[in-house]
Design an enzyme around this catalytic site. Structure first.
Site, mmCIF file in Angstrom:
data_model
loop_
_atom_site.group_PDB
_atom_site.id
_atom_site.type_symbol
_atom_site.label_atom_id
_atom_site.label_comp_id
_atom_site.label_asym_id
_atom_site.label_seq_id
_atom_site.Cartn_x
_atom_site.Cartn_y
_atom_site.Cartn_z
ATOM 1 N N GLU A 17 0.799 -1.076 0.017
ATOM 2 C CA GLU A 17 0.086 -0.068 -0.039
ATOM 3 C C GLU A 17 0.848 1.320 -0.013
ATOM 4 O O GLU A 17 1.653 1.425 0.993
ATOM 5 C CB GLU A 17 -0.913 -0.141 1.317
ATOM 6 C CG GLU A 17 -2.164 1.046 1.033
ATOM 7 C CD GLU A 17 -1.741 2.270 1.346
ATOM 8 O OE1 GLU A 17 -1.695 3.177 0.615
ATOM 9 O OE2 GLU A 17 -1.532 2.779 2.614
ATOM 10 N N CYS A 71 -2.163 8.849 3.300
ATOM 11 C CA CYS A 71 -1.962 8.609 1.946
ATOM 12 C C CYS A 71 -3.188 8.813 1.364
ATOM 13 O O CYS A 71 -3.283 8.914 0.038
ATOM 14 C CB CYS A 71 -1.763 6.943 1.780
ATOM 15 S SG CYS A 71 -2.803 5.882 2.814
#
Length: 492
Positions: A243, A277
């Site tokens: 990720e 993020c």
């Protein structure tokens, strides 16, 4: 002693490390990195513990995991303070992180049954069964922005599935990693099931290079993710879940309530001092008077955001960044954009030398070419204006990343179009980009990941499927294939 290997706290043999509060400079944690030999020691411990842990029933493993949830609850105030002091985020936000850690337990248990449990289909002569088996020894690399919650999202489903783990927290949040590990110790994990190694790049490289590793679960930057992908290339036997963040677009189309839209944008771009993020990095704003009014209000409200220390009262909306260096990198990125021709609407400012307290920045880049497609990990929002919705979608997709995309609009038809055309793993409508559900998968495409979404789908990369055809007895079929003869005369 800050490493936890095979049920013992030991001293690292690598470089010494000191962690300070990024605002006050207070020393919070001191220790030593794990060297390569200690990383191998942790792997041997995890390998030795794996058979027994994997043979336990799910119910037995679940008891330990639920005990950990109870310890999170009873130690919530202490863990909240540790995370807040180490990361620089305000107390209120650190508290929401610990709450998310607690909630993750029940969600992960449910996801295990739905995604990777057992199934059985009866057949005329037996049954077809589906089971899931753990991979073995997994490495978990944790990020610094959510040092409790994000590693927890890998560790909990991996343990439930029967894996054993070597956990390396970010070198910027060793204290939080140790605090969480001590709660797992109290929860009664058998020795070797979960091991903690502290350290930076050298420790991480030693961990990812282990031959006896069955997989690696990573949350962090695209650069590090790509390095790991290259390092593990040619090793299809190892599961790799990445990720890696995003350069996320937020499209502001028609706005009925400017204040509500500004609030959503600030939540999307500046919460956690822009260190998520999922944060909006690119604001795509429709041209015209309404867009002008929205932008003026956004700048005015953002200008009043004053970052503060973790325990300030009244509590600030944002705290400091993870380090003074991180804050300076955001300022440098803004200066480079301005030098390219960007028009500064709100300049980011370091409030105090030697700290990471940075005010938000907003810069318009409409008409500027060659803007780097990079994730600036901090409170810096770039603005582009567009004329048509088709143009907005093209601009949104003009990135190598593909984690998040958001739309503010009263028109369902435009959201439906975005759902068809957006290249992003998560697409929100009239909701902040920083909002995601643990009951849904979390991940992106392109440079945002390698098609191994976490959250609800984390169970998928923590176990592999085993299919079986089963019968409790063996009899000769009543009808044989052509060419087979089992008559008594032939047998005799």
């Amino acid at each position: 002693m800050t490493l936890w290997i095979n049920g013992d706290w030991i001293t690292g043999q690598g470089a010494s490390r000191v962690k300070r509060n990024p605002v006050s400079g207070e020393v919070l944690w001191q220790g030593n990195d794990a060297d390569a030999a200690q990383v191998e020691q942790a792997c041997r411990a995890a390998r030795a513990a794996f058979p027994r842990w994997a043979r336990l029933s799910l119910a037995e493993r679940q008891v330990v995991v639920e005990r950990f949830a109870g310890l999170l609850e009873s130690n919530k105030a202490e863990l909240t303070a540790i995370i807040a002091r180490e990361t620089g985020k305000p107390r209120w936000e650190a508290a929401t992180e610990v709450t998310a850690m607690i909630n993750k337990i029940a969600i992960s248990i449910k996801a295990y049954h739905v995604r990777t449990g057992e199934q059985r289909s009866e057949m005329p002569d037996g049954a077809a069964s589906l089971r899931h088996r753990p991979h073995g020894v997994l490495a978990v690399f944790g990020p610094y922005n959510f040092p409790g919650h994000l590693p927890n999202g890998h560790i909990v489903p991996a343990l439930l599935a029967g894996n054993t783990i070597i956990f390396k927290p970010s070198e910027l949040t060793p204290w939080s990693g140790e605090a969480v590990m001590r709660l797992w110790q109290q929860a009664g994990l058998p020795p070797g099931v979960l091991n903690l190694v502290q350290g930076g790049r050298e420790t991480g490289q030693a961990l990812s290079a282990l031959e006896d590793l069955d997989g690696l679960l990573f949350t962090g930057s695209a650069n590090t993710g790509y390095q790991l992908h290259r390092q593990l290339s040619g090793q299809p036997e190892k599961i790799l879940a990445l990720e890696m963040g995003g350069n996320n677009p937020l499209i502001i189309d028609e706005v009925a309530d400017i204040d509500a839209a500004v609030h959503l944008t600030i939540q999307s771009a500046f919460v956690t001092a822009g260190q998520r993020c999922t944060c909006a990095r690119r604001l795509l704003l429709k041209s015209g008077a309404q867009g002008d009014a929205f932008l003026a209000s956004l700048v005015a409200v953002s200008q009043r955001l004053t970052p503060g220390n973790w325990d300030d009262e009244p509590q600030p909306f944002i705290g400091g960044l993870i380090s003074e260096q991180a804050a300076q990198q955001v300022v440098t990125a803004w200066q480079q954009l301005e030098a390219m021709g960007g028009r500064t609407l709100l300049a980011p400012r370091l409030l105090q030398a030697g700290t990471s307290l940075l005010t938000p920045g907003i810069i318009e880049m409409t008409g500027v070419g060659g803007v780097p497609d990079e994730e600036v990990f901090g409170p810096l929002l770039r603005v582009w204006r567009y004329d048509t919705f088709d143009e907005a979608i093209r601009m949104a997709n003009n990135t190598r990343f593909g984690l998040f995309c958001g739309l503010v609009s009263p028109e369902r038809e435009k959201f439906d179009q975005l759902l068809l055309e957006a290249r992003a793993g998560i697409v929100n409508w009239n909701k902040p980009l920083t909002g995601a559900a643990s009951t849904a998968p979390f991940g992106g495409i392109g440079a945002s990941g390698n098609h191994r979404p976490s959250a609800w789908y984390a169970a998928d990369y923590c176990a592999w499927p085993m299919a079986s055809l089963e019968s409790d007895s063996l009899t000769l079929p009543a009808t044989l294939n052509p060419g087979l003869d089992f008559s008594d005369e032939v047998v005799r």
